[in-house]
Design a protein around this motif. Structure first.
Motif, short mmCIF file in Angstrom:
data_model
loop_
_atom_site.label_atom_id
_atom_site.label_comp_id
_atom_site.label_asym_id
_atom_site.label_seq_id
_atom_site.Cartn_x
_atom_site.Cartn_y
_atom_site.Cartn_z
N SER A 13 0.82 -1.22 0.00
CA SER A 13 0.00 0.00 0.00
C SER A 13 0.85 1.26 0.00
CB SER A 13 -0.93 0.00 1.22
OG SER A 13 -1.85 -1.05 1.16
N ALA A 14 2.07 1.14 -0.52
CA ALA A 14 2.99 2.28 -0.50
C ALA A 14 2.44 3.48 -1.25
CB ALA A 14 4.34 1.87 -1.08
N ALA A 15 1.59 3.23 -2.25
CA ALA A 15 0.99 4.33 -3.01
C ALA A 15 -0.40 4.68 -2.51
CB ALA A 15 0.93 3.97 -4.50
N GLY A 16 -0.77 4.12 -1.38
CA GLY A 16 -2.12 4.32 -0.86
C GLY A 16 -2.31 5.62 -0.11
N PRO A 17 -3.55 5.91 0.28
CA PRO A 17 -3.88 7.19 0.92
C PRO A 17 -3.62 7.17 2.42
CG PRO A 17 -5.88 5.92 0.62
CD PRO A 17 -4.77 5.10 0.03
N PHE A 18 -2.34 7.07 2.76
CA PHE A 18 -1.94 7.10 4.16
C PHE A 18 -0.91 8.21 4.31
CE2 PHE A 18 -2.91 2.69 2.97
CZ PHE A 18 -4.06 2.51 3.74
N VAL A 19 -1.03 8.98 5.39
CA VAL A 19 -0.18 10.15 5.53
C VAL A 19 1.27 9.75 5.75
CG1 VAL A 19 0.27 12.23 6.88
CG2 VAL A 19 -2.10 11.55 6.39
N PHE A 20 1.49 8.87 6.72
CA PHE A 20 2.86 8.46 7.04
C PHE A 20 3.09 7.01 6.64
CE2 PHE A 20 2.13 11.81 10.38
CZ PHE A 20 2.94 12.76 9.79
N HIS A 21 4.24 6.76 6.04
CA HIS A 21 4.67 5.41 5.68
C HIS A 21 6.02 5.10 6.33
CE1 HIS A 21 1.65 4.80 2.36
NE2 HIS A 21 1.65 6.12 2.42
N ASP A 22 6.38 5.87 7.31
CA ASP A 22 7.69 5.78 7.94
C ASP A 22 7.80 4.55 8.84
OD1 ASP A 22 8.75 8.83 7.55
OD2 ASP A 22 6.61 8.79 7.98
N PRO A 23 9.05 4.17 9.19
CA PRO A 23 9.22 3.21 10.27
C PRO A 23 8.44 3.67 11.50
CG PRO A 23 11.31 3.60 9.19
CD PRO A 23 10.33 4.58 8.59
N LEU A 24 8.00 2.73 12.30
CA LEU A 24 7.03 3.02 13.35
C LEU A 24 7.47 4.15 14.28
CD1 LEU A 24 4.34 1.61 13.60
CD2 LEU A 24 5.28 0.22 15.45
N ALA A 25 8.69 4.11 14.76
CA ALA A 25 9.14 5.12 15.72
C ALA A 25 9.10 6.51 15.10
CB ALA A 25 10.56 4.80 16.20
N GLU A 26 9.53 6.63 13.83
CA GLU A 26 9.52 7.92 13.17
C GLU A 26 8.10 8.39 12.89
OE1 GLU A 26 11.22 11.37 11.56
OE2 GLU A 26 12.02 9.79 12.84
N GLY A 27 7.23 7.45 12.51
CA GLY A 27 5.83 7.80 12.25
C GLY A 27 5.13 8.32 13.48
N PHE A 28 5.35 7.68 14.62
CA PHE A 28 4.76 8.14 15.87
C PHE A 28 5.29 9.52 16.23
CE2 PHE A 28 2.97 4.06 16.47
CZ PHE A 28 2.12 4.10 17.57
N LYS A 29 6.58 9.72 16.05
CA LYS A 29 7.18 11.02 16.36
C LYS A 29 6.56 12.13 15.51
CE LYS A 29 11.67 13.40 16.41
NZ LYS A 29 13.13 13.24 16.14
#
Length: 272
Positions: A13-29
């Motif tokens: 789903s890399a091209a999907g409608p999600f704001v963050f695709h980062d590794p978990l720690a970076e996405g939470f930050k």
């Protein structure tokens, strides 16, 4: 109401409608830095991430988990609840139940979107809806053990031909006597299917349990032509007190999409 932003770790789903695709720690930050209350998580499966790792990141950044998606069951494993193959339907339900349990342990409901599938060919609409209702009964029961609902999402006609409108979804839940099932009001899908978004919210009424806050083009609200004011007014009228979540494309980039979303929410809901 609480605010949330989507964070996907599903490669398919890399091209999907999600704001963050980062590794978990970076996405939470990034989610915390943008000012959201919660994250909405999309994982490849219930064993993709250690539960304790998610809990630790929630504690570290002061975030909750608004919901967990089940879409990887479709995009990664090709499973749906309305597949003509009973073995695949069973596998789909098993995947969903496992995601409900994963989310439940975080105090978060699971969402059924693409895994609902569609009818056609050897599968009639009544047959598909019957299978879907049977699965939702079990899903609602499992979610209830964790004190959360199970979220069913009416999609647009290009993604599913089962239930495309909030009013139809609400009536179907009642007709099937489905317990602990709520509707997801996704404004992008609704922009395609509904005549009047605010009226659709009123039609969904008490059955609406989650909102995806997206503009007409699936970008952050304010980057398309949707007017949020009557939608927010309708949500207030039906007494909605759930989450407003950004399921949008990360355009022009993730951070801008996140900032635009939270700015729009706070403009129309100053208390958020």
């Amino acid at each position: 109401m609480r605010t949330a932003v989507t964070l996907s770790r599903v490669a398919e789903s890399a091209a999907g409608p999600f704001v963050f695709h980062d590794p978990l720690a970076e996405g939470f930050k990034k989610a915390a830095s943008a000012g959201f209350d919660d994250v909405e998580l999309f994982f490849p499966g219930p064993d993709a991430v250690e539960l304790d790792a998610v809990k630790a990141l929630c504690d570290q950044h002061g975030l909750g988990v608004a919901a967990v998606g089940t879409g990887a069951g479709m995009v990664k494993h090709g499973l749906s609840l309305t597949d003509p193959d009973p073995a695949k339907r069973d596998a789909a339900l098993e995947f969903i139940q496992a995601m409900i349990e994963f989310g439940g342990k975080l105090g978060a409901p699971a969402i059924l979107g693409s895994m609902q599938g569609r009818w056609g060919g050897e599968v009639s609409r009544d047959q598909a809806l019957g299978w879907l209702a049977d699965a939702l009964r079990l899903a609602g029961e499992t979610a209830g053990r964790f004190g959360v609902p199970f979220i069913y999402e009416p999609l647009n006609r290009y993604e599913s031909n089962l239930i495309n409108h909030q009013a139809v979804g609400a009536k179907w839940i009642e007709a099937e006597s489905l317990s602990n099932i709520v509707l997801l009001a996704d404004l992008f899908h609704m922009n395609i299917e509904e005549v009047d978004l605010a009226q659709a919210i009123l039609d969904g009424g008490r059955h609406i349990g989650h909102v995806h806050y997206a503009d007409s083009n699936r970008q952050a609200m304010g980057f398309g032509h949707t007017d949020p004011a009557p939608i927010i007014a309708a949500l207030n009228e039906v007494g909605y007190r759930g989450t407003i979540s950004a399921e949008v494309f990360p355009l022009p980039d993730a951070e801008t999409a996140a900032r635009q979303t939270i700015q729009s929410i706070r403009q129309f809901l100053p208390g958020c």
